[in-house]
Design an enzyme around this catalytic site. Structure first.
Site, PDB file in Angstrom:
ATOM      1  N   GLU A 120     -12.677  19.102 -42.641  1.00 47.35           N
ATOM      2  CA  GLU A 120     -12.353  20.341 -42.438  1.00 47.35           C
ATOM      3  C   GLU A 120     -11.510  20.836 -44.141  1.00 47.35           C
ATOM      4  O   GLU A 120     -10.622  19.685 -44.853  1.00 47.35           O
ATOM      5  CB  GLU A 120     -10.998  20.337 -42.144  1.00 47.35           C
ATOM      6  CG  GLU A 120     -10.519  21.591 -41.738  1.00 47.35           C
ATOM      7  CD  GLU A 120      -8.727  21.883 -41.370  1.00 47.35           C
ATOM      8  OE1 GLU A 120      -8.309  21.265 -41.029  1.00 47.35           O
ATOM      9  OE2 GLU A 120      -8.481  23.045 -40.615  1.00 47.35           O
ATOM     10  N   LYS A 177      11.232  21.729 -37.507  1.00 45.85           N
ATOM     11  CA  LYS A 177      11.181  20.980 -38.703  1.00 45.85           C
ATOM     12  C   LYS A 177       9.756  21.773 -39.459  1.00 45.85           C
ATOM     13  O   LYS A 177       8.876  22.074 -39.366  1.00 45.85           O
ATOM     14  CB  LYS A 177      10.725  19.348 -38.785  1.00 45.85           C
ATOM     15  CG  LYS A 177      10.284  19.243 -40.241  1.00 45.85           C
ATOM     16  CD  LYS A 177       9.419  18.545 -40.279  1.00 45.85           C
ATOM     17  CE  LYS A 177       8.253  18.502 -42.080  1.00 45.85           C
ATOM     18  NZ  LYS A 177       8.230  19.290 -42.724  1.00 45.85           N
ATOM     19  N   GLU A 190      -1.715  22.326 -32.253  1.00 44.84           N
ATOM     20  CA  GLU A 190      -2.928  22.973 -32.852  1.00 44.84           C
ATOM     21  C   GLU A 190      -3.307  22.361 -33.988  1.00 44.84           C
ATOM     22  O   GLU A 190      -2.323  22.848 -34.948  1.00 44.84           O
ATOM     23  CB  GLU A 190      -2.046  25.106 -32.769  1.00 44.84           C
ATOM     24  CG  GLU A 190      -2.661  25.796 -33.070  1.00 44.84           C
ATOM     25  CD  GLU A 190      -3.453  26.174 -34.711  1.00 44.84           C
ATOM     26  OE1 GLU A 190      -4.211  25.786 -35.073  1.00 44.84           O
ATOM     27  OE2 GLU A 190      -2.784  26.894 -34.803  1.00 44.84           O
ATOM     28  N   CYS A 205      -6.395  27.748 -40.125  1.00 41.91           N
ATOM     29  CA  CYS A 205      -7.118  26.503 -39.285  1.00 41.91           C
ATOM     30  C   CYS A 205      -8.625  27.112 -39.039  1.00 41.91           C
ATOM     31  O   CYS A 205      -9.319  26.142 -38.745  1.00 41.91           O
ATOM     32  CB  CYS A 205      -6.435  26.381 -38.083  1.00 41.91           C
ATOM     33  SG  CYS A 205      -5.523  27.890 -37.798  1.00 41.91           S
TER      34      CYS A 205
HETATM   35  P1  ADP Z   1      -1.498  20.673 -44.091  1.00 43.51           P
HETATM   36  O1  ADP Z   1      -2.418  19.966 -44.333  1.00 43.51           O
HETATM   37  O2  ADP Z   1      -1.568  22.125 -43.218  1.00 43.51           O
HETATM   38  O3  ADP Z   1      -0.059  20.060 -44.333  1.00 43.51           O
HETATM   39  P2  ADP Z   1       0.385  18.335 -41.961  1.00 43.51           P
HETATM   40  O4  ADP Z   1      -0.378  18.285 -40.627  1.00 43.51           O
HETATM   41  O5  ADP Z   1       0.076  17.290 -43.354  1.00 43.51           O
HETATM   42  O6  ADP Z   1      -0.556  19.615 -42.228  1.00 43.51           O
HETATM   43  O7  ADP Z   1       1.638  19.368 -42.039  1.00 43.51           O
HETATM   44  C1  ADP Z   1       2.062  20.405 -41.042  1.00 43.51           C
HETATM   45  C2  ADP Z   1       3.525  20.129 -40.725  1.00 43.51           C
HETATM   46  O8  ADP Z   1       3.552  18.797 -40.328  1.00 43.51           O
HETATM   47  C3  ADP Z   1       4.102  19.890 -41.828  1.00 43.51           C
HETATM   48  O9  ADP Z   1       5.476  20.778 -41.276  1.00 43.51           O
HETATM   49  C4  ADP Z   1       4.665  18.461 -42.168  1.00 43.51           C
HETATM   50  O10 ADP Z   1       5.612  18.286 -42.655  1.00 43.51           O
HETATM   51  C5  ADP Z   1       4.889  17.738 -41.039  1.00 43.51           C
HETATM   52  N1  ADP Z   1       4.354  16.245 -40.603  1.00 43.51           N
HETATM   53  C6  ADP Z   1       3.486  15.873 -41.334  1.00 43.51           C
HETATM   54  N2  ADP Z   1       3.608  13.978 -41.705  1.00 43.51           N
HETATM   55  C7  ADP Z   1       4.370  14.648 -40.460  1.00 43.51           C
HETATM   56  C8  ADP Z   1       4.183  13.205 -39.470  1.00 43.51           C
HETATM   57  N3  ADP Z   1       3.959  11.732 -39.978  1.00 43.51           N
HETATM   58  N4  ADP Z   1       5.554  13.201 -38.555  1.00 43.51           N
HETATM   59  C9  ADP Z   1       5.693  14.206 -38.193  1.00 43.51           C
HETATM   60  N5  ADP Z   1       5.185  15.420 -38.542  1.00 43.51           N
HETATM   61  C10 ADP Z   1       4.257  15.048 -40.022  1.00 43.51           C
END
Ligand code: ADP
Length: 489
Positions: A389, A182, A258, A292
């Site tokens: 962060e 994903k 990570e 990161c």
């Molecule tokens: P960032 O702040 O760098 O966007 P996120 O942690 O929000 O980091 O997103 C990283 C990835 O995790 C993206 O692919 C996002 O769509 C996905 N993501 C966000 N929310 C969820 C969730 N509840 N469960 C699984 N994946 C998620």
């Protein structure tokens, strides 16, 4: 290379080596942060699409399948081929990435080139993973096999989408797993281009599947799916915690995470100040601060503090912002409006907390999500901007007097992803490297990565390691086979 014509061929979900619409028929719109123009309408998946992708990945992993029957050396050929195709299409992939996430083109290109080498590095591991023969005390023969764990879910963010994908795909494929990926919604299109190359390279159908869409729907469906046995995730600590909970509630998936950071960079008083200012500047402002391991706490010795702050301000003022396809530009936009607003809010908090705003602190231009390089001095450890962060182009410069004390302060965080020290004193460099609670430490440089070197976090910056030989273990499990030896009649 200004404003290239980016050809976008792929906008759909990829299952069983075919690009298909989402089951619901829904789409979402990709907006470029460069100029807020519409890039494409992209198929938006949900749980039903994840189910279909997992079915494909499960079938491809079945004992006796085409993929399982490949010899390790044949998997190596495929991974090397993929590396070559990524090299061939590097300009195209990098251009799409820059359009989607606003990363300066030269950096996007460099990232794609490293990704190609990650595939090659793990190609070399395919036929070097093996079990052991173990001594026993009861007349049996005990051997272990290192077997691929099965269908793995991989969730990646948008800030280095091609590299992060490569360091998840390559070890998983090297050992023979199958994948449901994903990507982040902000980097779907560059991901799909590299996905198409897996088919061209010759990976059998179902080995690599990509479901596009949002985190709370597609990401959650991946982390909850009972037939996914392992999930590897790169992103925020907040979402990492959700993934662990979902994994625990569903089927006890193995989890590699990570996550975020608030990485310290310590500048000693024995350095060339100009060089140190340059390193610290790139360490925080690279990729608009959206890294990161960004060095978001710069600790500077009091003897050189004022000079360091003055020169950091001058350098930040000189940093050229604008169209990330313009080769003279050093900094593009933040990835989207939400992140732009979050960073601007942190800048407001910084100003209110009494830190001194040396430069920046405001939007650049009126179109696109650009933020002027921002430098705060007189930052103290208790301020929000020194603890959380920010993920934006905002430098926090803190003062220290005593080396042992600054190590304690650097460690006083819930994070532990990266750390750096700039010094000409080998004793300080080694002491810091050993005392710091962080997965990576850089000495007289910052954020250097290489495919052979494990990367990951201490504390709430993560679980497990990616890259290097360590990453293979993420996708393996050990089987013990015990054979009773019958004495000759
Ligand atoms: P960032 O702040 O760098 O966007 P996120 O942690 O929000 O980091 O997103 C990283 C990835 O995790 C993206 O692919 C996002 O769509 C996905 N993501 C966000 N929310 C969820 C969730 N509840 N469960 C699984 N994946 C998620």
């Amino acid at each position: 290379m200004a404003n290239p014509k980016v050809a976008i061929k792929y906008k759909k979900i990829f299952i069983n080596n075919e690009f298909i619409d989402s089951k619901s028929g829904k789409t979402f719109t990709s907006i470029s942060p460069v100029n807020e123009s519409v890039v494409a309408e992209i198929a938006e998946g949900d749980k039903a699409d994840v189910d279909a992708a997992v079915r494909a990945a499960k079938a491809a992993f079945e004992y006796g399948s085409e993929w399982r029957n490949l010899q390790p050396a044949q998997r190596a050929i495929l991974l090397n081929k993929l590396g070559d195709l990524v090299d061939r299409d590097a300009e195209q992939i990098a251009s799409i990435q820059t359009l989607e996430n606003g990363k300066v083109y030269a950096q996007s290109f460099g990232e794609v080139k490293i990704a190609a080498n990650v595939f090659r590095y793990y190609a070399g591991w395919c036929d070097k993973v093996h079990g052991e023969t173990l001594p026993t005390d009861n007349g049996q023969l005990v051997i272990t096999r290192k077997e691929p764990i099965g269908v793995v879910g991989q969730i990646v963010p948008w800030n280095a989408p091609i590299l992060l994908l490569a360091l998840k795909w390559a070890p998983a494929l090297a050992v023979g797993c199958t994948i449901v990926l994903k990507p982040a919604e902000q980097s779907s299109l560059c991901t799909l281009h590299i996905t198409a190359l897996t088919k061209e390279a010759g990976f059998p159908k179902g080995v690599i599947n990509v479901v596009l869409g949002y985190g709370p729907t597609v990401g959650a469906a991946v982390s909850e799916h009972p037939d996914i046995v392992k999930v590897t995730f790169t992103g925020s600590t907040e979402v990492g915690k959700k993934i662990m909970i979902a994994s625990g509630k569903s089927n006890l998936k193995r989890v590699t995470l990570e996550l975020g950071g608030k990485s310290p960079l310590v500048i000693c008083d024995d350095v060339n100040v100009d060089e140190a200012v340059n390193i610290a500047h790139e360490a925080i402002f690279s990729n608009s601060g959206q890294i990161c391991v960004a060095a978001s706490r710069t600790y500077v010795h009091s003897k050189i503090y004022d000079e360091f702050v003055k020169k950091s301000k001058e350098l930040a003022l000189k940093r050229k912002l604008g169209d990330p396809f313009d080769s003279t530009v050093a900094q593009g936009p933040q990835v989207d409006k939400k992140i732009f607003n979050r960073v601007m809010n942190y800048i407001k908090i910084g100003k209110e907390s009494g830190a001194k705003l040396e430069t920046g602190g405001e939007r650049f231009g009126t179109v696109g999500y650009y933020i002027k390089p921002t430098v705060f001095s007189n930052v103290t450890d208790d301020m929000v901007i020194a603890k959380e962060e920010i993920f934006g182009p905002v430098q926090q410069i803190l003062k220290y007097e005593n080396f042992d004390d600054v190590i304690k302060r650097a460690n006083n965080t819930t994070y532990g992803l990266g750390a750096g020290i700039i010094t000409n004193d080998i004793n300080k460099a080694l002491k810091f490297s050993q005392a710091i609670e962080s997965g990576s430490v850089w000495v007289n440089q910052y954020a250097a990565l290489t495919p052979s070197a494990p990367f990951g976090g201490y504390k709430q910056s993560g679980i497990g390691r990616e890259l290097g030989p360590d990453a293979l273990e993420n996708y393996l499990q050990t089987k013990t086979i015990s054979i009773k030896l019958t004495p000759p009649a």
